[in-house]
Design a protein around this motif. Sequence first.
Motif, mmCIF file in Angstrom:
data_model
loop_
_atom_site.group_PDB
_atom_site.id
_atom_site.type_symbol
_atom_site.label_atom_id
_atom_site.label_comp_id
_atom_site.label_asym_id
_atom_site.label_seq_id
_atom_site.Cartn_x
_atom_site.Cartn_y
_atom_site.Cartn_z
ATOM 1 N N TYR A 3 0.873 -1.171 0.000
ATOM 2 C CA TYR A 3 0.000 0.000 0.000
ATOM 3 C C TYR A 3 0.915 1.227 0.000
ATOM 4 C CZ TYR A 3 -4.506 -2.295 0.519
ATOM 5 O OH TYR A 3 -5.648 -3.023 0.277
ATOM 6 N N CYS A 21 -3.111 -0.546 11.766
ATOM 7 C CA CYS A 21 -2.134 -1.390 11.065
ATOM 8 C C CYS A 21 -1.672 -2.529 11.990
ATOM 9 C CB CYS A 21 -0.931 -0.569 10.610
ATOM 10 S SG CYS A 21 0.279 -1.592 9.731
ATOM 11 N N PRO A 22 -1.942 -3.777 11.613
ATOM 12 C CA PRO A 22 -1.615 -4.911 12.485
ATOM 13 C C PRO A 22 -0.121 -5.199 12.610
ATOM 14 C CG PRO A 22 -2.433 -5.715 10.379
ATOM 15 C CD PRO A 22 -2.585 -4.217 10.354
ATOM 16 N N VAL A 23 0.674 -4.647 11.712
ATOM 17 C CA VAL A 23 2.111 -4.918 11.772
ATOM 18 C C VAL A 23 2.940 -3.651 12.030
ATOM 19 C CG1 VAL A 23 2.018 -7.022 10.379
ATOM 20 C CG2 VAL A 23 2.271 -4.814 9.232
ATOM 21 N N CYS A 25 3.533 -0.911 10.408
ATOM 22 C CA CYS A 25 4.505 -0.570 9.357
ATOM 23 C C CYS A 25 4.308 0.835 8.793
ATOM 24 C CB CYS A 25 4.469 -1.614 8.242
ATOM 25 S SG CYS A 25 2.976 -1.581 7.258
ATOM 26 N N ILE A 26 3.448 1.634 9.450
ATOM 27 C CA ILE A 26 3.264 3.017 9.016
ATOM 28 C C ILE A 26 4.087 3.906 9.946
ATOM 29 C CG2 ILE A 26 1.614 4.846 8.476
ATOM 30 C CD1 ILE A 26 -0.549 2.646 8.276
ATOM 31 N N ILE A 54 4.358 4.222 4.394
ATOM 32 C CA ILE A 54 4.207 2.787 4.664
ATOM 33 C C ILE A 54 5.505 2.093 4.253
ATOM 34 C CG2 ILE A 54 3.022 0.673 3.957
ATOM 35 C CD1 ILE A 54 0.494 2.442 3.541
ATOM 36 N N CYS A 59 4.689 -4.093 4.879
ATOM 37 C CA CYS A 59 3.237 -4.076 4.636
ATOM 38 C C CYS A 59 2.768 -5.457 4.178
ATOM 39 C CB CYS A 59 2.917 -3.033 3.561
ATOM 40 S SG CYS A 59 1.176 -2.985 3.074
ATOM 41 N N ILE A 60 1.699 -5.956 4.814
ATOM 42 C CA ILE A 60 1.178 -7.283 4.446
ATOM 43 C C ILE A 60 -0.070 -7.155 3.570
ATOM 44 C CG2 ILE A 60 2.159 -8.446 6.466
ATOM 45 C CD1 ILE A 60 -0.690 -8.289 7.740
ATOM 46 N N ASN A 61 -0.331 -5.945 3.097
ATOM 47 C CA ASN A 61 -1.435 -5.699 2.156
ATOM 48 C C ASN A 61 -2.798 -6.125 2.699
ATOM 49 O OD1 ASN A 61 0.407 -4.811 0.009
ATOM 50 N ND2 ASN A 61 1.057 -6.934 0.000
ATOM 51 N N CYS A 62 -3.006 -5.874 3.989
ATOM 52 C CA CYS A 62 -4.277 -6.300 4.590
ATOM 53 C C CYS A 62 -5.413 -5.354 4.250
ATOM 54 C CB CYS A 62 -4.127 -6.412 6.102
ATOM 55 S SG CYS A 62 -3.949 -4.805 6.922
ATOM 56 N N GLY A 63 -5.087 -4.088 3.938
ATOM 57 C CA GLY A 63 -6.119 -3.127 3.548
ATOM 58 C C GLY A 63 -6.795 -2.402 4.695
ATOM 59 N N ALA A 64 -6.398 -2.676 5.930
ATOM 60 C CA ALA A 64 -7.065 -2.061 7.087
ATOM 61 C C ALA A 64 -6.923 -0.542 7.124
ATOM 62 C CB ALA A 64 -6.513 -2.665 8.374
ATOM 63 N N CYS A 65 -5.814 -0.040 6.642
ATOM 64 C CA CYS A 65 -5.553 1.402 6.733
ATOM 65 C C CYS A 65 -6.381 2.230 5.748
ATOM 66 C CB CYS A 65 -4.081 1.686 6.489
ATOM 67 S SG CYS A 65 -3.447 1.021 4.923
#
Length: 102
Positions: A3, A21-23, A25-26, A54, A59-65
């Motif tokens: 992202y 963000c679960p990891v 990374c932002i 980011i 980034c694990i590309n989860c889309g939450a952000c």
Amino acid sequence: MSYIIGKACIGCIDTGCLNVCPVDCIHGPIKTDDSGVGAKGLSDEEKQGKQLYINPDDCINCGACEPECPVTAIYHSEKDAIRAGEEEAVHKNYEFFGLKFN
Ligand code: SF4
């Protein structure tokens, strides 16, 4: 793939994305590893010309952000950002972490 945060974040730095963000990374707008802690509490004046980034490596590309950004500054991928005319933002996201986008 990662992202990407685009130019709409400049001067805004809402920080809503940081909370989801679960990891963690932002980062930014100054430190590359503080998960945006330094971004919270900035005055409007201090936010001028600055944005969040980011880390593309994390980034694990989860889309939450993406839905958390009130100014829709977050793109689904480098490709989407470039398609929207945000190639500079893609490079800025990578370069902030000492990385290079190819
Ligand atoms: Fe974090 Fe997920 Fe957004 Fe990537 S897509 S920056 S992992 S919240």
